[in-house]
Design a protein around this motif. Structure first.
Motif, PDB file in Angstrom:
ATOM      1  N   ILE A   1       0.841  -1.198   0.000  1.00 58.45           N
ATOM      2  CA  ILE A   1       0.000   0.000   0.000  1.00 58.45           C
ATOM      3  C   ILE A   1       0.873   1.244   0.000  1.00 58.45           C
ATOM      4  O   ILE A   1       0.585   2.232  -0.696  1.00 58.45           O
ATOM      5  CB  ILE A   1      -0.956  -0.013   1.213  1.00 58.45           C
ATOM      6  CG1 ILE A   1      -2.005  -1.115   1.073  1.00 58.45           C
ATOM      7  CG2 ILE A   1      -1.612   1.358   1.422  1.00 58.45           C
ATOM      8  CD1 ILE A   1      -2.877  -1.006  -0.162  1.00 58.45           C
ATOM      9  N   ASN A   2       1.958   1.213   0.747  1.00 63.60           N
ATOM     10  CA  ASN A   2       2.903   2.329   0.786  1.00 63.60           C
ATOM     11  C   ASN A   2       3.517   2.587  -0.591  1.00 63.60           C
ATOM     12  O   ASN A   2       3.880   3.715  -0.921  1.00 63.60           O
ATOM     13  CB  ASN A   2       4.002   2.030   1.807  1.00 63.60           C
ATOM     14  CG  ASN A   2       4.670   3.267   2.368  1.00 63.60           C
ATOM     15  OD1 ASN A   2       5.890   3.368   2.371  1.00 63.60           O
ATOM     16  ND2 ASN A   2       3.890   4.223   2.850  1.00 63.60           N
ATOM     17  N   LYS A   3       3.600   1.537  -1.405  1.00 63.80           N
ATOM     18  CA  LYS A   3       4.139   1.640  -2.764  1.00 63.80           C
ATOM     19  C   LYS A   3       3.069   2.023  -3.786  1.00 63.80           C
ATOM     20  O   LYS A   3       3.369   2.146  -4.986  1.00 63.80           O
ATOM     21  CB  LYS A   3       4.777   0.309  -3.174  1.00 63.80           C
ATOM     22  CG  LYS A   3       6.034  -0.070  -2.406  1.00 63.80           C
ATOM     23  CD  LYS A   3       6.530  -1.453  -2.837  1.00 63.80           C
ATOM     24  CE  LYS A   3       7.796  -1.859  -2.118  1.00 63.80           C
ATOM     25  NZ  LYS A   3       8.975  -1.075  -2.572  1.00 63.80           N
ATOM     26  N   GLY A   4       1.824   2.174  -3.338  1.00 62.70           N
ATOM     27  CA  GLY A   4       0.754   2.588  -4.235  1.00 62.70           C
ATOM     28  C   GLY A   4       0.209   1.493  -5.125  1.00 62.70           C
ATOM     29  O   GLY A   4      -0.333   1.761  -6.202  1.00 62.70           O
ATOM     30  N   LEU A   5       0.273   0.234  -4.658  1.00 58.74           N
ATOM     31  CA  LEU A   5      -0.094  -0.894  -5.505  1.00 58.74           C
ATOM     32  C   LEU A   5      -1.514  -1.416  -5.282  1.00 58.74           C
ATOM     33  O   LEU A   5      -1.927  -2.359  -5.947  1.00 58.74           O
ATOM     34  CB  LEU A   5       0.915  -2.032  -5.319  1.00 58.74           C
ATOM     35  CG  LEU A   5       2.322  -1.732  -5.835  1.00 58.74           C
ATOM     36  CD1 LEU A   5       3.281  -2.863  -5.476  1.00 58.74           C
ATOM     37  CD2 LEU A   5       2.307  -1.516  -7.335  1.00 58.74           C
ATOM     38  N   GLY A   6      -2.257  -0.833  -4.362  1.00 63.99           N
ATOM     39  CA  GLY A   6      -3.616  -1.293  -4.113  1.00 63.99           C
ATOM     40  C   GLY A   6      -4.577  -0.133  -3.965  1.00 63.99           C
ATOM     41  O   GLY A   6      -4.159   1.017  -3.782  1.00 63.99           O
ATOM     42  N   VAL A   7      -5.872  -0.446  -4.019  1.00 64.10           N
ATOM     43  CA  VAL A   7      -6.894   0.584  -3.787  1.00 64.10           C
ATOM     44  C   VAL A   7      -7.306   0.623  -2.322  1.00 64.10           C
ATOM     45  O   VAL A   7      -7.980   1.557  -1.880  1.00 64.10           O
ATOM     46  CB  VAL A   7      -8.131   0.374  -4.669  1.00 64.10           C
ATOM     47  CG1 VAL A   7      -7.769   0.444  -6.136  1.00 64.10           C
ATOM     48  CG2 VAL A   7      -8.820  -0.956  -4.355  1.00 64.10           C
ATOM     49  N   ALA A   8      -6.911  -0.401  -1.570  1.00 61.74           N
ATOM     50  CA  ALA A   8      -7.164  -0.453  -0.128  1.00 61.74           C
ATOM     51  C   ALA A   8      -6.332  -1.586   0.447  1.00 61.74           C
ATOM     52  O   ALA A   8      -5.945  -2.520  -0.272  1.00 61.74           O
ATOM     53  CB  ALA A   8      -8.642  -0.688   0.173  1.00 61.74           C
ATOM     54  N   GLY A   9      -6.060  -1.512   1.736  1.00 62.29           N
ATOM     55  CA  GLY A   9      -5.299  -2.560   2.404  1.00 62.29           C
ATOM     56  C   GLY A   9      -5.943  -2.947   3.717  1.00 62.29           C
ATOM     57  O   GLY A   9      -6.443  -2.081   4.443  1.00 62.29           O
ATOM     58  N   ILE A  10      -5.938  -4.244   3.988  1.00 65.66           N
ATOM     59  CA  ILE A  10      -6.406  -4.753   5.277  1.00 65.66           C
ATOM     60  C   ILE A  10      -5.304  -5.633   5.830  1.00 65.66           C
ATOM     61  O   ILE A  10      -4.932  -6.649   5.226  1.00 65.66           O
ATOM     62  CB  ILE A  10      -7.725  -5.554   5.159  1.00 65.66           C
ATOM     63  CG1 ILE A  10      -8.860  -4.661   4.658  1.00 65.66           C
ATOM     64  CG2 ILE A  10      -8.091  -6.141   6.531  1.00 65.66           C
ATOM     65  CD1 ILE A  10      -9.070  -4.703   3.161  1.00 65.66           C
ATOM     66  N   ALA A  11      -4.744  -5.241   6.964  1.00 62.11           N
ATOM     67  CA  ALA A  11      -3.659  -5.980   7.604  1.00 62.11           C
ATOM     68  C   ALA A  11      -4.212  -6.662   8.853  1.00 62.11           C
ATOM     69  O   ALA A  11      -4.580  -5.996   9.818  1.00 62.11           O
ATOM     70  CB  ALA A  11      -2.517  -5.037   7.959  1.00 62.11           C
ATOM     71  N   ILE A  12      -4.292  -7.994   8.817  1.00 62.20           N
ATOM     72  CA  ILE A  12      -4.868  -8.778   9.901  1.00 62.20           C
ATOM     73  C   ILE A  12      -3.753  -9.281  10.814  1.00 62.20           C
ATOM     74  O   ILE A  12      -2.889 -10.049  10.382  1.00 62.20           O
ATOM     75  CB  ILE A  12      -5.676  -9.964   9.339  1.00 62.20           C
ATOM     76  CG1 ILE A  12      -6.769  -9.468   8.384  1.00 62.20           C
ATOM     77  CG2 ILE A  12      -6.295 -10.789  10.470  1.00 62.20           C
ATOM     78  CD1 ILE A  12      -7.473 -10.581   7.627  1.00 62.20           C
ATOM     79  N   HIS A  13      -3.729  -8.805  12.048  1.00 66.47           N
ATOM     80  CA  HIS A  13      -2.686  -9.179  13.011  1.00 66.47           C
ATOM     81  C   HIS A  13      -1.297  -9.047  12.372  1.00 66.47           C
ATOM     82  O   HIS A  13      -0.504  -9.983  12.404  1.00 66.47           O
ATOM     83  CB  HIS A  13      -2.906 -10.610  13.515  1.00 66.47           C
ATOM     84  CG  HIS A  13      -4.215 -10.844  14.184  1.00 66.47           C
ATOM     85  ND1 HIS A  13      -4.377 -11.702  15.259  1.00 66.47           N
ATOM     86  CD2 HIS A  13      -5.466 -10.352  13.961  1.00 66.47           C
ATOM     87  CE1 HIS A  13      -5.653 -11.739  15.643  1.00 66.47           C
ATOM     88  NE2 HIS A  13      -6.322 -10.910  14.858  1.00 66.47           N
ATOM     89  N   PRO A  14      -0.968  -7.887  11.795  1.00 70.31           N
ATOM     90  CA  PRO A  14       0.280  -7.768  11.043  1.00 70.31           C
ATOM     91  C   PRO A  14       1.524  -7.684  11.920  1.00 70.31           C
ATOM     92  O   PRO A  14       1.508  -7.088  12.995  1.00 70.31           O
ATOM     93  CB  PRO A  14       0.096  -6.457  10.277  1.00 70.31           C
ATOM     94  CG  PRO A  14      -0.791  -5.638  11.162  1.00 70.31           C
ATOM     95  CD  PRO A  14      -1.760  -6.636  11.759  1.00 70.31           C
ATOM     96  N   VAL A  15       2.606  -8.283  11.444  1.00 72.51           N
ATOM     97  CA  VAL A  15       3.925  -7.988  11.981  1.00 72.51           C
ATOM     98  C   VAL A  15       4.179  -6.506  11.710  1.00 72.51           C
ATOM     99  O   VAL A  15       3.935  -6.033  10.592  1.00 72.51           O
ATOM    100  CB  VAL A  15       5.004  -8.838  11.290  1.00 72.51           C
ATOM    101  CG1 VAL A  15       6.401  -8.441  11.766  1.00 72.51           C
ATOM    102  CG2 VAL A  15       4.752 -10.318  11.522  1.00 72.51           C
ATOM    103  N   PRO A  16       4.637  -5.740  12.676  1.00 73.35           N
ATOM    104  CA  PRO A  16       4.812  -4.306  12.422  1.00 73.35           C
ATOM    105  C   PRO A  16       5.991  -4.033  11.499  1.00 73.35           C
ATOM    106  O   PRO A  16       7.056  -4.629  11.649  1.00 73.35           O
ATOM    107  CB  PRO A  16       5.068  -3.729  13.818  1.00 73.35           C
ATOM    108  CG  PRO A  16       5.641  -4.864  14.602  1.00 73.35           C
ATOM    109  CD  PRO A  16       4.974  -6.096  14.066  1.00 73.35           C
ATOM    110  N   PRO A  17       5.800  -3.136  10.529  1.00 73.74           N
ATOM    111  CA  PRO A  17       6.926  -2.749   9.680  1.00 73.74           C
ATOM    112  C   PRO A  17       7.871  -1.821  10.430  1.00 73.74           C
ATOM    113  O   PRO A  17       7.526  -1.297  11.501  1.00 73.74           O
ATOM    114  CB  PRO A  17       6.237  -2.025   8.518  1.00 73.74           C
ATOM    115  CG  PRO A  17       4.983  -1.477   9.111  1.00 73.74           C
ATOM    116  CD  PRO A  17       4.551  -2.468  10.158  1.00 73.74           C
ATOM    117  N   GLN A  18       9.043  -1.634   9.887  1.00 71.94           N
ATOM    118  CA  GLN A  18       9.972  -0.652  10.443  1.00 71.94           C
ATOM    119  C   GLN A  18       9.425   0.754  10.180  1.00 71.94           C
ATOM    120  O   GLN A  18       8.809   0.985   9.146  1.00 71.94           O
ATOM    121  CB  GLN A  18      11.349  -0.820   9.794  1.00 71.94           C
ATOM    122  CG  GLN A  18      12.031  -2.135  10.100  1.00 71.94           C
ATOM    123  CD  GLN A  18      12.359  -2.268  11.571  1.00 71.94           C
ATOM    124  OE1 GLN A  18      12.723  -1.281  12.231  1.00 71.94           O
ATOM    125  NE2 GLN A  18      12.234  -3.468  12.097  1.00 71.94           N
TER     126      GLN A  18
END
Length: 261
Positions: free
Chosen positions: A100-117
């Protein structure tokens, strides 16, 4: 004005488990009119048993990097006829945030995500549940497979022993230590100040490996007032959330969230 106008969904699998765990979700979303995909990681095609039988000597999987994995999903998405809604679980949730940060989707759902840096995962239960996959002082040419006892703590806490054993047999596969280590590097970085499409972070109150407190810090790291960033915690949900008998609670909430945005 509605901003999520895609009817395509890409499911992104997390670490330790087969991508086949998304199949009930695929069928359910397709029954609601979506076209769905759940591509396997590179070198992870096959059943859980077939992949475990290769362990720990599956060198191509062992040498897979997080950057290569992210590129694998990015390249898959770029071949689709429209930008998709991206839904990921665990490490797949972190990859969702990156895509999503790279602009590759129209929406994002992160389920119990590992946190990014640069969100630092310091919770003790996370360290206890996940440190072995880093493979400290072991060969990076060997894969790591989560043991049943670690699976019971990290994924299936609160379930019966029979359920824990069955779910381990059906889901657990070898993992790349190199991918896991990549989560500690700039390969896992997200620009939290960059405007983005609607993003939902979902957590579970009884998740040991990715505690709700970690997901909440991940959510609060976003500094984009003009972008939709939402958070939802479900009570009594562990990390095996995608395959719990109650998985449709999360799926229905996500579908409603998509409709509202």
């Amino acid at each position: 004005m509605k901003t999520i106008d895609s009817k395509t969904v890409v499911f992104v699998t997390g670490a330790f488990v087969t991508h086949k765990g998304w199949e009930p979700w695929k069928e359910y979303f397709e029954s609601k009119g979506y076209t769905t995909y759940n591509p396997a990681w590179p070198h992870k095609e096959g059943t859980a048993k077939e992949l475990r039988d290769k362990a720990p000597n599956d060198i191509p999987l062992a040498r897979l990097t997080l950057t290569e994995l992210i590129d694998h999903y990015a390249n898959f998405i770029k071949q689709l006829p429209e930008k998709p809604i991206i839904i990921g679980h665990s490490l797949g949730g972190m990859i969702t945030q990156i895509l999503i940060n790279k602009g590759l989707g129209v929406a994002g759902i992160a389920i119990h995500p590992v946190p990014p840096q640069p969100v630092i995962p310091y919770e003790l239960s996370f360290l206890r549940a996940g440190y072995k996959v880093l493979g400290l002082f072991t060969s990076l040419d060997k894969t790591y497979t989560m043991s049943l006892s670690d699976w019971q703590y990290a994924f299936t806490n609160g379930m019966t022993l029979e359920e824990q054993k069955k779910s381990w047999e059906e889901n657990v596969i070898p993992e790349s230590k190199t991918v896991a280590r990549g989560g500690l590097t700039s390969a896992a970085k997200v620009d939290f100040k960059k405007p983005h499409v609607p993003l939902l972070i979902v957590s579970g109150s009884t998740d040991n490996i990715i505690p709700a407190s970690m997901n909440l810090r991940n959510f609060k790291a976003y500094k984009t007032p003009g972008s939709v960033t939402d958070y939802k915690e479900f009570k009594g949900k562990n990390h095996f959330v995608l395959s719990l008998p109650t998985w449709k609670e999360e799926a229905d909430y996500i579908l409603d969230w998509i409709d509202r945005n």
